[in-house]
Design an enzyme around this catalytic site. Structure first.
Site, PDB file in Angstrom:
ATOM      1  N   ARG A  54      15.616  11.448  -7.623  1.00 19.72           N
ATOM      2  CA  ARG A  54      14.839  11.507  -6.376  1.00 19.72           C
ATOM      3  C   ARG A  54      13.433  12.034  -6.684  1.00 19.72           C
ATOM      4  O   ARG A  54      12.457  11.625  -6.071  1.00 19.72           O
ATOM      5  CB  ARG A  54      15.529  12.394  -5.328  1.00 19.72           C
ATOM      6  N   TYR A 106      -2.113  -2.436  11.565  1.00 17.07           N
ATOM      7  CA  TYR A 106      -0.714  -2.842  11.545  1.00 17.07           C
ATOM      8  C   TYR A 106       0.048  -2.161  12.688  1.00 17.07           C
ATOM      9  O   TYR A 106      -0.044  -0.941  12.859  1.00 17.07           O
ATOM     10  CB  TYR A 106      -0.092  -2.501  10.176  1.00 17.07           C
ATOM     11  N   ASP A 178      -6.032   2.306   4.403  1.00 11.79           N
ATOM     12  CA  ASP A 178      -4.939   1.385   4.112  1.00 11.79           C
ATOM     13  C   ASP A 178      -5.571   0.137   3.502  1.00 11.79           C
ATOM     14  O   ASP A 178      -6.232  -0.641   4.193  1.00 11.79           O
ATOM     15  CB  ASP A 178      -4.182   1.063   5.411  1.00 11.79           C
ATOM     16  N   LYS A 203       3.233  -6.211  -0.194  1.00 10.55           N
ATOM     17  CA  LYS A 203       2.326  -7.356   0.034  1.00 10.55           C
ATOM     18  C   LYS A 203       1.733  -7.857  -1.285  1.00 10.55           C
ATOM     19  O   LYS A 203       2.472  -8.276  -2.144  1.00 10.55           O
ATOM     20  CB  LYS A 203       1.252  -6.955   1.038  1.00 10.55           C
TER      21      LYS A 203
END
Ligand code: P1T
Length: 389
Positions: A54, A106, A178, A203
């Site tokens: 993790r 977004y 972003d 993306k």
């Protein structure tokens, strides 16, 4: 390769090599998928740099170094999705803090800020960031984060990174960008003064529509520490297979972006002269409002094109969206294949209709993610769909 050597190399070379060296135990040229949850210790606290997956995993570390090198950043911190990366940044705020974000962004980012963090006392406002005086007027004494998208999703507005980062810093706020729509091949916001760069690696970075992921890149040791603490404490980590796929994707990022840009330019020019088209949104068109700024700030205009039909009604828009054969009607973007998306019912449905309308995002807008296919086939596909209305 060491990080001081990497900085001198071109982006295409960094994409292929950064973060990756032949595996020391086998000589494997490609970074292995370290499919393990834990690592042996020879005595308590004595290990080879990894304790529990993790916290760290070597495949993830390779991807983090690769993405950081592409963004001209010291640090990259990978997350299980783009939204998880955004979530981690916003979690570093406190109740009573205010976020000022782009009003064209977004839909999931809007939902996260308003619906998830709003009830915890984090305020958010959404404004047109192409108008700097509107941004300045919207800053409040408690504004701690300016959230910038450029080009924006879905209207591909280009906003001034340097000016907005300066405004954020003058207000004592963090500037986060972003950079999903541009990719680091076309734009590196840290070079314009941003503190944080966020990506949905789902993306262009992944590039093949087969993996979900996110990253935050920064030069700030303080932010690196904060985000790694969150990764360890709240656990939104990507698995090693996902990191491997993304790392495989970035190797071809530069050549894919070149093709996305040239195909999108041709598609936008075709649409602009088509008699059934009302408006085309693409930074590469000289008629587009953000064109000159995009030329200064970006190294290409990207693969995203949006448009409105001249017959601006939902029936005709639906006919076009249901009739393409090469473009697939689906959410997402940035993969090798061309996609068509209807923001109002798909990616931006969580923004209230009134707010969408105020931001210029109408119910008839169609968004294209132009892929790397033969551009003649893409144009022929749009042509046959437009002939039906
Ligand atoms: O889907 P995920 O990896 O969690 O990324 C979220 C995200 C963040 N930022 C931008 C600019 C995005 O476009 C997205 C996701 N966007 C879509 C799914 C879309 O079709 O627009």
């Amino acid at each position: 390769m060491k990080s001081d050597e990497l900085g001198k190399l071109g982006l295409g070379t960094r994409a292929v090599h950064a973060g990756q060296a032949p595996d020391p135990t086998t000589g494997a040229v490609m970074t292995p998928i370290y499919q393990t949850s834990t690592y042996a210790q020879s005595a308590p606290g004595v290990h080879q740099g990894h304790e529990y997956a993790r916290v760290t995993n070597p495949t993830r570390t390779a991807l983090e170094e690769n993405l950081a090198a592409l963004e001209s950043a010291k640090y990259g911190i990978c997350f299980s999705s783009g939204v998880a990366a955004t979530d981690a940044v916003v979690r570093c705020l406190r109740p009573g803090d205010h976020i000022l974000a782009s009003n064209d962004l977004y839909g999931g980012t809007y939902r996260l800020m308003r619906q998830v963090f709003g009830p915890f006392g984090i305020e958010s406002d959404f404004v047109d960031m192409s108008n700097l005086s509107v941004v300045k007027a919207a800053i409040k004494p408690n504004t701690k984060l300016i959230w910038i998208e450029t080009p924006t999703n879905p209207l591909v507005r280009v906003v001034d990174l340097k000016a907005l980062c300066d405004i954020a810093h003058a207000a004592g706020a963090v500037a986060a960008v972003d950079n999903t729509f541009a990719s680091p091949i076309l734009q590196r916001p840290l070079e314009w003064g941003a503190d944080l760069v966020v990506h949905s690696t789902t993306k262009y970075l992944g590039g093949h529509s087969d993996v979900i992921g996110g990253v935050v890149c920064t030069n700030s040791t303080d932010w690196d520490d904060k985000l790694r603490f969150l990764i360890k404490s709240s656990g939104a980590v990507p698995g090693p297979m996902d990191c491997f796929l993304t790392l495989r994707g970035t190797k071809t990022l530069q050549i894919r972006m070149q093709r996305h840009c040239s195909n999108a330019q041709a598609v936008a020019e075709y649409l602009e002269t088509h008699p059934k088209i009302g408006q085309v949104f693409y930074p590469g068109l000289p008629s587009f409002a953000g064109h000159e700024l995009a030329k200064r700030q970006m190294d290409g205009f990207g693969g995203m094109v949006s448009f409105l039909l001249k017959n601006d009604n939902i029936q005709d828009a639906t006919t076009v969206m249901s009739s393409t054969k090469v473009f697939t009607l689906a959410e997402s973007l940035g993969g090798v294949e061309s996609l068509m998306n209807h923001p109002a019912t798909m990616t931006h449905a969580s923004i209230p209709a009134e707010e969408r309308k105020a931001a210029g995002l109408t119910d008839t807008l169609i968004r294209l993610s132009v892929g790397i296919e033969d551009v003649e086939d893409l144009i022929a596909d749009l042509d046959q769909a437009l002939a039906l209305v």
